[in-house]
Design an enzyme around this catalytic site. Structure first.
Site, short mmCIF file in Angstrom:
data_model
loop_
_atom_site.label_atom_id
_atom_site.label_comp_id
_atom_site.label_asym_id
_atom_site.label_seq_id
_atom_site.Cartn_x
_atom_site.Cartn_y
_atom_site.Cartn_z
N HIS A 165 9.64 37.05 12.33
CA HIS A 165 11.07 37.35 12.14
C HIS A 165 11.86 36.64 13.23
O HIS A 165 11.46 36.64 14.39
CB HIS A 165 11.29 38.86 12.25
CG HIS A 165 12.74 39.24 12.23
ND1 HIS A 165 13.48 39.30 11.07
CD2 HIS A 165 13.60 39.57 13.24
CE1 HIS A 165 14.72 39.66 11.36
NE2 HIS A 165 14.82 39.84 12.67
N GLY A 223 19.83 11.91 -17.75
CA GLY A 223 18.68 12.78 -17.54
C GLY A 223 18.92 13.75 -16.40
O GLY A 223 19.24 13.34 -15.28
N ALA A 229 17.14 8.15 -15.67
CA ALA A 229 16.09 8.98 -15.06
C ALA A 229 15.58 9.97 -16.10
O ALA A 229 15.76 11.17 -15.99
CB ALA A 229 16.63 9.71 -13.84
N THR A 265 3.97 4.01 -5.56
CA THR A 265 5.32 4.52 -5.83
C THR A 265 5.74 5.53 -4.79
O THR A 265 6.85 5.49 -4.26
CB THR A 265 5.37 5.15 -7.23
OG1 THR A 265 5.16 4.13 -8.21
CG2 THR A 265 6.71 5.82 -7.49
N GLY A 283 16.62 15.98 -15.23
CA GLY A 283 15.37 16.48 -14.66
C GLY A 283 15.43 16.35 -13.15
O GLY A 283 16.48 16.07 -12.56
N TYR A 284 14.28 16.51 -12.50
CA TYR A 284 14.31 16.56 -11.04
C TYR A 284 14.70 15.22 -10.42
O TYR A 284 15.43 15.20 -9.41
CB TYR A 284 12.97 17.06 -10.49
CG TYR A 284 11.83 16.07 -10.53
CD1 TYR A 284 11.53 15.29 -9.42
CD2 TYR A 284 11.03 15.93 -11.66
CE1 TYR A 284 10.48 14.38 -9.44
CE2 TYR A 284 9.98 15.03 -11.69
CZ TYR A 284 9.71 14.26 -10.58
OH TYR A 284 8.68 13.37 -10.61
N LEU A 310 0.84 -1.19 0.00
CA LEU A 310 0.00 0.00 0.00
C LEU A 310 0.88 1.24 0.00
O LEU A 310 1.98 1.24 0.55
CB LEU A 310 -0.91 0.00 1.24
CG LEU A 310 -1.97 -1.11 1.30
CD1 LEU A 310 -2.62 -1.13 2.68
CD2 LEU A 310 -3.02 -0.90 0.21
N ALA A 341 1.95 13.36 -6.56
CA ALA A 341 1.16 12.60 -5.59
C ALA A 341 0.01 13.44 -5.04
O ALA A 341 -1.10 12.94 -4.85
CB ALA A 341 2.06 12.12 -4.45
#
Length: 470
Positions: A449, A188, A275, A42, A190-191, A39, A325
């Protein structure tokens, strides 16, 4: 073969599927969920959660290593070491707690979980080849339903000339390493490639990244990418831009590639991470039997997640980009409510996307360039973390927060940020756009702050022409 019936049958127990099931259970809808593996899908098992755990461990190790010499903070320590098997065990422990929690929530809300592989027979009937466990003998079961929800997710794209296996791995294998390679080639930029490539570099591997585009993170605008590119250079990650992989090296150790000059060269490496993206998971469960309208590889849906077949719904990565997601979760919750009779449409004003590189990148809404392409007359302003006190105390002054707003009414249409821990600003960014906030709303809100969030207020004030600290 036994036959069972339910109102809602969900195929896939990832973020979209399990959230839909939980919400349906809360609303009193008889629900069954089919999942062959763990469950959480990914995201919980081989994506979002384990990758962030590995990134954190790599950051901690890298930080400890920085104290083995002279430190501006005055801290001195010996050279650290790392037991990668223990690190993976810690990561797996987090995953187990989360997936176990999902199972508990499903049980609490009276969702029946069927462990096994589903095959769609028609829009109302699914056959499940159960996996033997507990009281289940593994016999197949046929399930009849009024509503069928497809939430099968996505899978890594495999390059035909560089198939997964042996030294060539996907993100799945990269998240459970038995050891840290001496040299990792990432295909790759990418992220996914940069997140994992940076983590492996911080764990001590030599890392080379091969990317066909002219820069890393090609989906993001130049200004956001600059601090990330500078960090990659500081870390010593080798970039091969405008280069393409041709296949494995002759000896299987590394890759052959064509570099920016058109020359064919070999990058020797003991591990290769491919990736280059993900694609909807559409094979292996009889989707073709439904003859649904498609957008390329993705299932086509409307703004209620209805497919072209009545009472067949689809959510998440199966429906294409953006493969996030939190998008799947929101869609799953909505579908459950529509089935329960509520009026809902999936029309978010903002959809946050986060890249957990070093530094992190957050994008919500429109960038200045996208606003122009949409014909909007907008103004934008940035506030650098170099002028933020909290960023200074964290030794994290790279990056900035940028706001994009309409000139005529100052309604905010976009936020972007790059910097340490800016992922935590994404909620404020999304909320301001979803609520239709104006620059004056953000500028007039008192921000604590010292915090990184002050840069959000300062960006809004700068767009109004009166930033206070720059």
């Amino acid at each position: 073969m036994t036959t069972q019936s339910t109102t809602l049958l969900i195929i896939g127990g990832g973020p979209g599927g399990y959230v839909a099931a939980i919400r349906a259970g809360q609303l009193g809808i008889p629900t069954m969920l089919v999942e062959a593996e763990e469950l959480g899908g990914t995201c919980l098992n081989i994506g979002c959660i384990p990758s962030k755990a590995l990134i954190h461990a790599a950051d901690a190790f890298h930080q400890a290593a920085s104290y083995s010499g002279e430190s501006a903070l005055g801290i001195r320590a010996g050279a650290p070491s790392i037991d990668v098997n223990k690190t993976v065990g810690w990561k797996d422990g987090i995953v187990k707690r989360l997936t176990g929690g999902v199972g508990t929530l499903l049980k609490k809300n009276k969702v029946k979980v069927v462990r096994g592989w589903a095959t769609i027979l028609d829009g109302k009937t699914v056959e499940v080849r159960q996996t033997a466990q507990g009281d289940n003998d593994g016999e197949p079961v046929r399930i009849r339903c009024e509503h069928l929800l497809l939430a099968t997710g996505s899978q890594p794209v495999e390059l035909p000339f560089l198939p997964f296996g042996g030294a060539v791995v996907s993100s799945t294998e990269a998240l459970s390493p038995a050891s840290v390679p001496e040299h990792l080639v990432v295909v790759g930029a990418g992220y996914i490639g940069l997140e994992l490539g940076t983590a492996y570099r911080k764990l001590g591997a030599r890392v080379s990244v091969v990317e066909a585009a002219g820069r890393v993170l090609p989906a993001y605008d130049d200004e956001l990418v600059k601090p990330v590119a500078a960090s990659l250079e500081r870390l010593g990650i080798e970039l091969h831009l405008e280069s393409s992989v041709l296949g494995p090296a002759a000896d299987g150790q590394g890759v052959r590639m064509k570099n920016a000059g058109g020359e064919e060269v070999t990058l020797a490496a003991d591990r290769v991470l491919v990736a280059v993206g993900r694609r909807p998971r559409t094979e292996g469960f009889g989707l073709e039997s439904l003859l649904l309208d498609m957008n390329g590889r993705a299932v086509r849906i409307d703004n209620q997640c209805r497919t072209s077949m009545r009472n067949v719904w689809a959510i998440g990565d199966l429906t294409g980009e953006p493969m996030l997601a939190h998008r799947a979760m929101a869609q799953g919750e909505m579908v459950a409510e529509i089935i329960a009779g509520k009026r809902r449409h999936f029309m978010p004003a903002a959809m946050p996307a986060v890249c957990f590189t070093d530094p992190e990148v957050v994008v919500v809404g429109l960038s200045p360039q996208e606003a122009v392409r949409q014909g909007l007359d907008c103004l934008s302003a940035s506030f650098p973390f170099a002028a933020n006190g909290r960023a200074m105390t964290l030794e994290a002054t790279d990056g900035f927060v940028r706001v994009v707003a309409r000139k005529d009414n100052h309604v905010i249409v976009g936020w972007q940020a790059v910097g340490a821990a800016v992922s935590e600003l994404s909620a404020a960014f999304s909320q301001s756009i979803e609520m239709g906030a104006q620059l004056e709303d953000i500028g007039g809100t008192i921000h604590a702050h010292p915090t990184l969030g002050e840069a959000v207020q300062e960006a809004a004030l700068r767009a109004l022409g009166h930033a206070l600290h720059i």
